[in-house]
Write an enzyme that holds these catalytic residues in place. Structure first.
Site, PDB file in Angstrom:
ATOM      1  N   TYR A   1      -1.912   4.824  12.625  1.00  0.00           N
ATOM      2  CA  TYR A   1      -3.242   5.363  12.319  1.00  0.00           C
ATOM      3  C   TYR A   1      -4.270   4.805  13.308  1.00  0.00           C
ATOM      4  O   TYR A   1      -3.900   4.107  14.249  1.00  0.00           O
ATOM      5  CB  TYR A   1      -3.586   5.114  10.841  1.00  0.00           C
ATOM      6  CG  TYR A   1      -2.538   5.784   9.984  1.00  0.00           C
ATOM      7  CD1 TYR A   1      -2.466   7.184   9.944  1.00  0.00           C
ATOM      8  CD2 TYR A   1      -1.546   5.054   9.334  1.00  0.00           C
ATOM      9  CE1 TYR A   1      -1.440   7.818   9.249  1.00  0.00           C
ATOM     10  CE2 TYR A   1      -0.529   5.689   8.639  1.00  0.00           C
ATOM     11  CZ  TYR A   1      -0.481   7.073   8.599  1.00  0.00           C
ATOM     12  OH  TYR A   1       0.537   7.710   7.948  1.00  0.00           O
TER      13      TYR A   1
ATOM     14  N   GLY B   1      11.828  -3.188   2.583  1.00  0.00           N
ATOM     15  CA  GLY B   1      13.239  -3.258   2.172  1.00  0.00           C
ATOM     16  C   GLY B   1      13.602  -4.495   1.375  1.00  0.00           C
ATOM     17  O   GLY B   1      14.766  -4.881   1.323  1.00  0.00           O
TER      18      GLY B   1
ATOM     19  N   TYR C   1       3.969  12.548  -3.255  1.00  0.00           N
ATOM     20  CA  TYR C   1       2.640  13.000  -2.795  1.00  0.00           C
ATOM     21  C   TYR C   1       2.111  14.210  -3.559  1.00  0.00           C
ATOM     22  O   TYR C   1       1.167  14.846  -3.114  1.00  0.00           O
ATOM     23  CB  TYR C   1       2.703  13.343  -1.297  1.00  0.00           C
ATOM     24  CG  TYR C   1       3.279  12.227  -0.450  1.00  0.00           C
ATOM     25  CD1 TYR C   1       2.579  11.046  -0.248  1.00  0.00           C
ATOM     26  CD2 TYR C   1       4.542  12.365   0.158  1.00  0.00           C
ATOM     27  CE1 TYR C   1       3.108  10.016   0.530  1.00  0.00           C
ATOM     28  CE2 TYR C   1       5.075  11.344   0.940  1.00  0.00           C
ATOM     29  CZ  TYR C   1       4.355  10.173   1.119  1.00  0.00           C
ATOM     30  OH  TYR C   1       4.884   9.168   1.886  1.00  0.00           O
TER      31      TYR C   1
ATOM     32  N   GLY D   1       7.214  -1.962  -1.937  1.00  0.00           N
ATOM     33  CA  GLY D   1       6.628  -0.635  -1.946  1.00  0.00           C
ATOM     34  C   GLY D   1       7.311   0.275  -2.942  1.00  0.00           C
ATOM     35  O   GLY D   1       6.912   0.387  -4.112  1.00  0.00           O
TER      36      GLY D   1
ATOM     37  N   ASN E   1       4.512   8.077  13.780  1.00  0.00           N
ATOM     38  CA  ASN E   1       3.313   8.725  14.326  1.00  0.00           C
ATOM     39  C   ASN E   1       3.110   8.494  15.820  1.00  0.00           C
ATOM     40  O   ASN E   1       2.002   8.241  16.293  1.00  0.00           O
ATOM     41  CB  ASN E   1       2.057   8.274  13.556  1.00  0.00           C
ATOM     42  CG  ASN E   1       1.990   8.877  12.161  1.00  0.00           C
ATOM     43  OD1 ASN E   1       2.380  10.031  11.958  1.00  0.00           O
ATOM     44  ND2 ASN E   1       1.509   8.110  11.192  1.00  0.00           N
TER      45      ASN E   1
ATOM     46  N   HIS F   1      -5.970  -1.334   7.880  1.00  0.00           N
ATOM     47  CA  HIS F   1      -4.670  -0.716   8.186  1.00  0.00           C
ATOM     48  C   HIS F   1      -4.575  -0.534   9.696  1.00  0.00           C
ATOM     49  O   HIS F   1      -5.108   0.428  10.250  1.00  0.00           O
ATOM     50  CB  HIS F   1      -4.558   0.625   7.469  1.00  0.00           C
ATOM     51  CG  HIS F   1      -3.170   1.195   7.431  1.00  0.00           C
ATOM     52  ND1 HIS F   1      -2.100   0.642   8.108  1.00  0.00           N
ATOM     53  CD2 HIS F   1      -2.663   2.284   6.785  1.00  0.00           C
ATOM     54  CE1 HIS F   1      -1.012   1.367   7.870  1.00  0.00           C
ATOM     55  NE2 HIS F   1      -1.330   2.359   7.081  1.00  0.00           N
TER      56      HIS F   1
ATOM     57  N   THR G   1       0.448   5.461  -0.252  1.00  0.00           N
ATOM     58  CA  THR G   1      -0.293   6.713  -0.352  1.00  0.00           C
ATOM     59  C   THR G   1       0.374   7.593  -1.402  1.00  0.00           C
ATOM     60  O   THR G   1       1.584   7.821  -1.342  1.00  0.00           O
ATOM     61  CB  THR G   1      -0.309   7.419   1.025  1.00  0.00           C
ATOM     62  OG1 THR G   1      -1.148   6.663   1.884  1.00  0.00           O
ATOM     63  CG2 THR G   1      -0.820   8.850   0.918  1.00  0.00           C
TER      64      THR G   1
ATOM     65  N   GLN H   1      -6.850  -0.839   0.904  1.00  0.00           N
ATOM     66  CA  GLN H   1      -6.444  -0.634   2.291  1.00  0.00           C
ATOM     67  C   GLN H   1      -7.334   0.416   2.942  1.00  0.00           C
ATOM     68  O   GLN H   1      -7.396   1.557   2.488  1.00  0.00           O
ATOM     69  CB  GLN H   1      -4.981  -0.189   2.389  1.00  0.00           C
ATOM     70  CG  GLN H   1      -4.523  -0.181   3.852  1.00  0.00           C
ATOM     71  CD  GLN H   1      -3.129   0.347   4.074  1.00  0.00           C
ATOM     72  OE1 GLN H   1      -2.807   1.450   3.636  1.00  0.00           O
ATOM     73  NE2 GLN H   1      -2.297  -0.420   4.754  1.00  0.00           N
TER      74      GLN H   1
ATOM     75  N   ASN I   1       1.433   1.595  11.371  1.00  0.00           N
ATOM     76  CA  ASN I   1       1.969   2.937  11.089  1.00  0.00           C
ATOM     77  C   ASN I   1       1.299   4.083  11.846  1.00  0.00           C
ATOM     78  O   ASN I   1       1.334   5.231  11.401  1.00  0.00           O
ATOM     79  CB  ASN I   1       1.956   3.213   9.572  1.00  0.00           C
ATOM     80  CG  ASN I   1       2.751   2.183   8.794  1.00  0.00           C
ATOM     81  OD1 ASN I   1       3.480   1.385   9.396  1.00  0.00           O
ATOM     82  ND2 ASN I   1       2.645   2.166   7.488  1.00  0.00           N
TER      83      ASN I   1
ATOM     84  N   PRO J   1       0.828  -1.205   0.000  1.00  0.00           N
ATOM     85  CA  PRO J   1       0.000   0.000   0.000  1.00  0.00           C
ATOM     86  C   PRO J   1       0.864   1.258   0.000  1.00  0.00           C
ATOM     87  O   PRO J   1       1.796   1.371   0.788  1.00  0.00           O
ATOM     88  CB  PRO J   1      -0.806  -0.115   1.299  1.00  0.00           C
ATOM     89  CG  PRO J   1      -0.026  -1.050   2.170  1.00  0.00           C
ATOM     90  CD  PRO J   1       0.681  -1.987   1.239  1.00  0.00           C
TER      91      PRO J   1
HETATM   92  C1  LIG Z   1       5.292   7.096  -0.648  1.00  0.00           C
HETATM   93  C2  LIG Z   1       4.917   6.041   0.357  1.00  0.00           C
HETATM   94  C3  LIG Z   1       3.599   5.921   0.773  1.00  0.00           C
HETATM   95  C4  LIG Z   1       3.210   4.922   1.663  1.00  0.00           C
HETATM   96  N1  LIG Z   1       1.889   4.781   2.002  1.00  0.00           N
HETATM   97  C5  LIG Z   1       1.485   3.753   2.768  1.00  0.00           C
HETATM   98  C6  LIG Z   1       0.098   3.518   3.010  1.00  0.00           C
HETATM   99  O1  LIG Z   1      -0.801   4.221   2.528  1.00  0.00           O
HETATM  100  N2  LIG Z   1      -0.229   2.469   3.800  1.00  0.00           N
HETATM  101  C7  LIG Z   1       0.727   1.642   4.359  1.00  0.00           C
HETATM  102  O2  LIG Z   1       0.380   0.688   5.060  1.00  0.00           O
HETATM  103  N3  LIG Z   1       2.049   1.842   4.122  1.00  0.00           N
HETATM  104  C8  LIG Z   1       2.436   2.849   3.345  1.00  0.00           C
HETATM  105  N4  LIG Z   1       3.780   2.996   3.053  1.00  0.00           N
HETATM  106  C9  LIG Z   1       4.754   1.978   3.507  1.00  0.00           C
HETATM  107  C10 LIG Z   1       4.959   0.928   2.391  1.00  0.00           C
HETATM  108  O3  LIG Z   1       3.805   0.148   2.200  1.00  0.00           O
HETATM  109  C11 LIG Z   1       6.124  -0.040   2.717  1.00  0.00           C
HETATM  110  O4  LIG Z   1       5.856  -0.704   3.924  1.00  0.00           O
HETATM  111  C12 LIG Z   1       7.454   0.690   2.814  1.00  0.00           C
HETATM  112  O5  LIG Z   1       7.656   1.535   1.711  1.00  0.00           O
HETATM  113  C13 LIG Z   1       8.620  -0.299   2.949  1.00  0.00           C
HETATM  114  O6  LIG Z   1       8.641  -1.170   1.834  1.00  0.00           O
HETATM  115  P1  LIG Z   1       9.690  -0.927   0.604  1.00  0.00           P
HETATM  116  O7  LIG Z   1      11.063  -0.970   1.245  1.00  0.00           O
HETATM  117  O8  LIG Z   1       9.433  -2.075  -0.304  1.00  0.00           O
HETATM  118  O9  LIG Z   1       9.385   0.402   0.015  1.00  0.00           O
HETATM  119  C14 LIG Z   1       4.188   4.034   2.198  1.00  0.00           C
HETATM  120  C15 LIG Z   1       5.528   4.174   1.801  1.00  0.00           C
HETATM  121  C16 LIG Z   1       5.896   5.154   0.895  1.00  0.00           C
HETATM  122  C17 LIG Z   1       7.335   5.244   0.464  1.00  0.00           C
END
Ligand SMILES: Cc1cc2nc3c(=O)[nH]c(=O)nc-3n(C[C@H](O)[C@H](O)[C@H](O)COP(=O)(O)O)c2cc1C
Length: 356
Positions: free
Chosen positions: A177, A293, A342, A314, A232, A172, A23, A95, A175, A21
């Site tokens: 929320y 990661g 964003y 992500g 948060n 969700h 945002t 989500q 993080n 997910p």
């Molecule tokens: C731009 C951005 C927006 C994100 N928005 C959400 C979100 O809406 N909901 C959520 O659970 N995690 C959100 N995350 C966290 C990602 O889902 C993910 O856990 C995080 O980027 C680590 O994974 P990655 O290393 O593959 O990027 C966001 C991360 C980024 C970078």
């Protein structure tokens, strides 16, 4: 295993690759639109797409331009994305993210209010389109009598999700929320039926999960959690591991289709202990999603070791719409531009090309 279909009786996927997910704040007036459908359609070679955090109610719209799912316009807007995701072969879960106290008042529509487990304000500021950075709003501490209405918002959104063509919802509870605001003892200092003990802190999540399962079926409800996260105002607390193991057991009894664990240590958060991950997975009978990661090799190793059934990516999906193919063919990955994570419009969003 990454590229093999998941042939699970409760969830069949074209591969084990999940789009995490993300945002992206492209939903002008909180309404899902056609550039969002372009973006999700481009990423439909994933096995499972989990959408960006989407508010089940006006009160939950804490960030600028995040989408909602609480009226007919939202359903119609989301249908564009579910259609293209399915055309590409992906399944798509939405989500449900109620931001709770993580908000700037200027982001909320008229009549909405900031809510949380207590009236304690989150430190720091929130970006708003109309007033720039604003301090976080003072939340109204939800009373026990008001909680059924909050749960009802999730249930209503879950039903609308099915109407909009989603294959399911992801609660969700990560993080920082609303749902994690109740789980986390550093934030939830209530001493009533929803706070004061691990069981009481878990109660809102379990009740919400149970109600959503009753409304749309257990195979259509997953959840995301981030114990040990620090975002948060969360952070580790005494008994965090034991509380989340109990939570996982409860969610397992309710029958949720998957548990999605966040590990943001690659983004500077504390390590999620490996032994805890193993216990959490063992406590939950449904599918288990690892995230945070990961790259092709580490994700493949997690699957091979049986540490997860699915792996989520992500940031790599932001800049590589054809991520599964690039990983399978060992093609170079493009780096995402954080400046456009964003910002409104297609730039840095639906204009990342597929590999030649
Ligand atoms: C731009 C951005 C927006 C994100 N928005 C959400 C979100 O809406 N909901 C959520 O659970 N995690 C959100 N995350 C966290 C990602 O889902 C993910 O856990 C995080 O980027 C680590 O994974 P990655 O290393 O593959 O990027 C966001 C991360 C980024 C970078």
């Amino acid at each position: 295993m990454l590229f093999e279909p998941l042939k699970h009786p409760r969830l069949a996927l074209q591969n084990r690759i999940v789009m995490a997910p993300l945002t992206r704040s492209r939903a002008i007036d909180n309404i899902p639109n056609s550039i969002m459908a372009d973006y999700y359609g481009q990423r439909a070679s994933a096995g499972l797409i989990i959408t960006e955090g989407t508010s089940p109610s006006p009160d939950g719209l804490g960030y600028a331009r995040i989408p909602g799912l609480f009226n007919a316009e939202h359903v119609a807007g989301w249908k564009l994305s579910t259609d293209v995701a399915h055309r590409g072969g992906a399944k798509i879960f939405i989500q449900l993210m109620h931001c709770g106290r993580v908000t700037g008042t200027a982001n909320l529509p008229a009549g909405a209010r900031t809510v949380g487990p207590t009236d304690e304000v989150l430190e720091g500021e929130m970006y708003t389109d109309v007033a720039g950075m604003q301090p976080h709003a003072t939340p109204h501490a939800l009373t026990e009598a008001e909680i059924p209405a909050v749960i009802a918002e999730y249930v209503s959104a879950a039903k609308l999700a099915i109407e909009a063509g989603f294959d399911g919802i992801e609660l969700h509870a990560a993080n920082g929320y609303l749902l994690e605001q109740f789980l986390n003892a550093n934030i939830n200092t209530r001493i009533d039926g929803y706070g004061g003990s691990a069981a009481a802190r878990n109660r809102l999540v379990l009740e919400t999960a149970r109600a959503c399962v009753a409304a749309i079926g257990a195979d259509k409800v997953g959840i995301r959690v981030s114990p040990y996260g620090v975002f948060n105002g969360t952070g580790e607390f005494d008994g965090v591991a034991e509380q989340y193991i109990e939570l996982a057991k409860g969610l397992s009894e309710i029958g949720l289709v998957y548990l999605h664990l966040v590990d943001h240590s690659a983004m500077g958060a504390p390590e999620v202990p490996a032994v805890f991950k193993a216990h959490l997975r063992a406590a939950f009978k449904g599918l288990f999603i690892a995230s945070g990661g990961l790259e092709a090799a580490s994700a493949e190793a997690i699957l091979q070791a049986g540490k997860a059934d699915l792996v989520a990516f992500g940031r790599p999906f932001i800049s590589n719409p054809d991520l599964p193919r690039r990983m399978q063919q060992s093609l170079a990955l493009a780096e995402p531009d954080a400046n456009t994570f964003y910002t409104p419009g297609p730039v840095g969003y639906s204009d990342y090309p597929a590999a030649a």
